[in-house]
Design a protein around this motif. Structure first.
Motif, PDB file in Angstrom:
ATOM      1  N   SER A 198       7.949   4.839 -26.335  1.00 44.10           N
ATOM      2  CA  SER A 198       8.229   3.917 -27.436  1.00 44.10           C
ATOM      3  C   SER A 198       7.379   4.274 -28.646  1.00 44.10           C
ATOM      4  O   SER A 198       6.261   4.789 -28.511  1.00 44.10           O
ATOM      5  CB  SER A 198       7.961   2.467 -27.009  1.00 44.10           C
ATOM      6  N   TYR A 199       7.934   3.996 -29.813  1.00 48.20           N
ATOM      7  CA  TYR A 199       7.267   4.229 -31.087  1.00 48.20           C
ATOM      8  C   TYR A 199       7.511   2.991 -31.955  1.00 48.20           C
ATOM      9  O   TYR A 199       8.411   2.192 -31.689  1.00 48.20           O
ATOM     10  CB  TYR A 199       7.827   5.467 -31.790  1.00 48.20           C
ATOM     11  N   SER A 200       6.729   2.860 -32.998  1.00 44.04           N
ATOM     12  CA  SER A 200       6.940   1.736 -33.908  1.00 44.04           C
ATOM     13  C   SER A 200       6.660   2.178 -35.330  1.00 44.04           C
ATOM     14  O   SER A 200       5.919   3.135 -35.570  1.00 44.04           O
ATOM     15  CB  SER A 200       6.056   0.543 -33.537  1.00 44.04           C
ATOM     16  N   VAL A 201       7.252   1.456 -36.270  1.00 42.46           N
ATOM     17  CA  VAL A 201       7.065   1.732 -37.690  1.00 42.46           C
ATOM     18  C   VAL A 201       7.210   0.417 -38.436  1.00 42.46           C
ATOM     19  O   VAL A 201       8.031  -0.432 -38.075  1.00 42.46           O
ATOM     20  CB  VAL A 201       8.095   2.776 -38.192  1.00 42.46           C
ATOM     21  N   THR A 202       6.404   0.224 -39.458  1.00 44.36           N
ATOM     22  CA  THR A 202       6.569  -0.931 -40.328  1.00 44.36           C
ATOM     23  C   THR A 202       7.789  -0.718 -41.208  1.00 44.36           C
ATOM     24  O   THR A 202       8.081   0.404 -41.624  1.00 44.36           O
ATOM     25  CB  THR A 202       5.321  -1.139 -41.209  1.00 44.36           C
ATOM     26  N   GLU A 203       8.508  -1.780 -41.493  1.00 42.21           N
ATOM     27  CA  GLU A 203       9.780  -1.665 -42.202  1.00 42.21           C
ATOM     28  C   GLU A 203       9.643  -0.950 -43.542  1.00 42.21           C
ATOM     29  O   GLU A 203      10.557  -0.241 -43.966  1.00 42.21           O
ATOM     30  CB  GLU A 203      10.383  -3.049 -42.417  1.00 42.21           C
ATOM     31  N   ASN A 204       8.506  -1.107 -44.195  1.00 40.89           N
ATOM     32  CA  ASN A 204       8.304  -0.428 -45.469  1.00 40.89           C
ATOM     33  C   ASN A 204       7.572   0.900 -45.308  1.00 40.89           C
ATOM     34  O   ASN A 204       7.035   1.454 -46.270  1.00 40.89           O
ATOM     35  CB  ASN A 204       7.546  -1.325 -46.447  1.00 40.89           C
ATOM     36  N   GLY A 205       7.561   1.434 -44.081  1.00 37.05           N
ATOM     37  CA  GLY A 205       6.844   2.675 -43.808  1.00 37.05           C
ATOM     38  C   GLY A 205       7.555   3.935 -44.241  1.00 37.05           C
ATOM     39  O   GLY A 205       6.993   5.026 -44.139  1.00 37.05           O
TER      40      GLY A 205
END
Length: 503
Positions: free
Chosen positions: A124-131
């Motif tokens: 799994s990975y994640s990113v902030t919406e404004n990233g």
């Protein structure tokens, strides 16, 4: 710290054996760590530590994590003389001197080199919406002495749900991220690749949402256990607002939708300024937004990538059965991404990148089963060339026709794959074909680019091509003048387009 694999290489009798150990550190983002490794001649790991005192130790300085906290690392390990197996584990120390727990142990031996394996570094990975983009890392371990390839694609379970459906947990490629489809190519010795998935910072307070990315069709390697990963987009909105009216967002989205890339700084600044320089003059803003939008279709970059893909399908197969268009969205998108990979018109060397992409794409296109079924290699070159021109709706001059047939060098068949690719490309780049399909492709891109769907897909009334035919008629009526035809304006102010990004 994870150390999933090792490559082993035998040396002459009496010398030590060497293994290449590959690992991944997952910790605080954008931080430099020191990784310490420990080897002992144990047969198994005891609570993630060596049972005996480590007989060999080492360190790797400046292992720096990326924006999501991942950092691949590797080091060569020489077995002590007389020892050909054991275990290795690691710790990581941050700049403040804090040291992690021991990693899981890796069993190493001086036997045969394991076959190459390709997989994601994490599940799994994640990113902030404004990233801006999500970075997904793919590693190759085992024997990396030769080349390998693997395909990747994003997917989600949002289906045809409207973009204003909130708190579903499902990201949508129409609203939240840009579909990424492609192929990673590992050269000899390469062990890591990064897939960048572009993220849309929409204006919906929708909660966190997820999509998947999957590896498939590994060639020269096998897929590891982590062949599918989940990417979470962490929502950054607290109130609903639509950013599409903001010039920087509007311009960036055109780069994503038409070029499948982030904007270059100069391009973003130019087109944004074209709009914002109007100040409070709403008529000026409207016209500049229309012109800026249309410029992406008319641009050299799109004409030589997306529009070339359109023309290749037209030459190869004519129109899709029962429709007035030669290509569907599901075909157009991955092929456009492939041919446009790394192309930024205006940057140094872009012409060479584009030409290399065209050559590679044409070669891959004619090797597909659909093409080889339609054009058996036993057929004569003249028939092959004539069929392509017939599909394209072009009558070539006798000189041009003979020149293209000559690509086969006088052979009696079309078994030469490189010649087949050159011929298809020459027909697709015919100036008459380019001119006569221009308006048709312009209208089709209103649907594929702005709406991210085929002209006859839902929510199109009647699920037919009436809308496409209407706008093509309007554009032809005004001799291609998209402003007077009000075509671009109609799409960029439509509810379907604007609701991709906010209420």
């Amino acid at each position: 710290v994870e150390i999933p694999t090792s490559n082993s290489y035998g040396k002459p009798p009496g010398d030590e054996l060497t293994v290449a150990v590959n690992g991944t550190l997952n910790s605080t983002a954008n931080t430099s760590f020191t990784v310490h490794w420990y080897f002992s001649a144990d047969t198994q790991c005891i609570t993630n530590q060596a049972g005996n005192r480590p007989s060999v130790t080492g360190r790797i300085a400046n292992v720096r994590t990326d924006g999501i906290g991942n950092a691949p690392f590797s080091f060569p390990f020489d077995f002590p003389v007389g020892i050909n197996s054991g275990i290795i584990n690691c710790t990581a120390t941050d700049p403040q001197g804090n040291t992690s727990e021991f990693s899981a142990c890796l069993a190493v031996s001086g036997g045969a080199t394991p076959s190459p394996t390709i997989q994601f570094t994490a599940a799994s990975y994640s990113v902030t919406e404004n990233g801006g983009s999500a970075s997904v890392v793919v590693t190759r371990s085992g024997d990396t002495s030769s080349t390998s390839t693997v395909d990747y694609t994003t997917s989600d379970t949002a289906g045809n749900a409207n973009c204003n459906v909130l708190n579903s947990g499902n990201a949508s490629s129409r609203c939240d991220y840009a579909t990424a489809i492609g192929r990673l190519r590992f050269a000899a010795g390469e062990t890591s690749k990064t897939i960048s998935v572009l993220i849309v910072d929409d204006g919906y307070a929708e909660g966190n949402e997820q999509f998947n990315i999957t590896l498939s069709n590994a060639v020269g390697a096998s897929l590891g256990a982590r062949s599918t990963a989940t990417v979470t987009i962490n929502d950054n909105d607290t109130v609903n607002a639509n950013p599409i009216e903001q010039a920087p967002f509007f311009v960036r989205q055109h780069y994503l939708d038409f070029f499948s890339r982030e904007p270059d700084a100069s391009g973003l600044a130019f087109w944004t300024n074209q709009i914002t320089s109007c100040g409070a003059d709403t008529a000026c803003v409207e016209l500049r937004r229309i012109n800026a939008s249309a410029a992406f279709f008319i641009s050299i970059e799109f004409q030589e990538t997306g529009y070339l893909v359109y023309r290749m399908y037209k030459a190869a197969y004519g129109n899709v059965s029962g429709t007035p268009v030669p290509v569907r969205f599901i075909e157009f998108l991955p092929d456009t991404q492939q041919i446009g990979l790394g192309v930024v018109v205006g940057q140094a060397g872009w012409e060479q990148v584009l030409e290399s992409n065209k050559i590679a794409f044409a070669a891959e296109f004619v090797a597909r089963s659909r093409f080889t079924a339609a054009y058996p290699t036993t057929g004569p070159p003249a028939q092959f060339v004539d069929t392509l021109f017939t599909n394209a709706g072009v009558q070539p001059s006798a000189t041009e026709r003979q020149s293209i047939i000559g690509e086969f060098g006088g052979a009696g068949n079309t078994a030469d794959a490189a010649a087949r690719a050159r011929v298809l490309r020459r027909v697709a780049e015919n100036p008459t074909l380019t001119q006569q399909e221009f308006n048709k492709a312009f209208v089709l891109m209103q649907y594929l680019g702005y709406l991210r769907r085929n002209p006859n897909d839902a929510p199109e009334p009647g699920l037919n091509f009436d809308g496409y035919n209407f706008w093509l008629g309007k554009l032809n009526q005004f001799n291609g003048n998209f402003v007077n035809a009000e075509m671009v304006k109609a799409f960029i102010v439509s509810g379907e387009y604007k609701q991709r990004f906010g209420p």
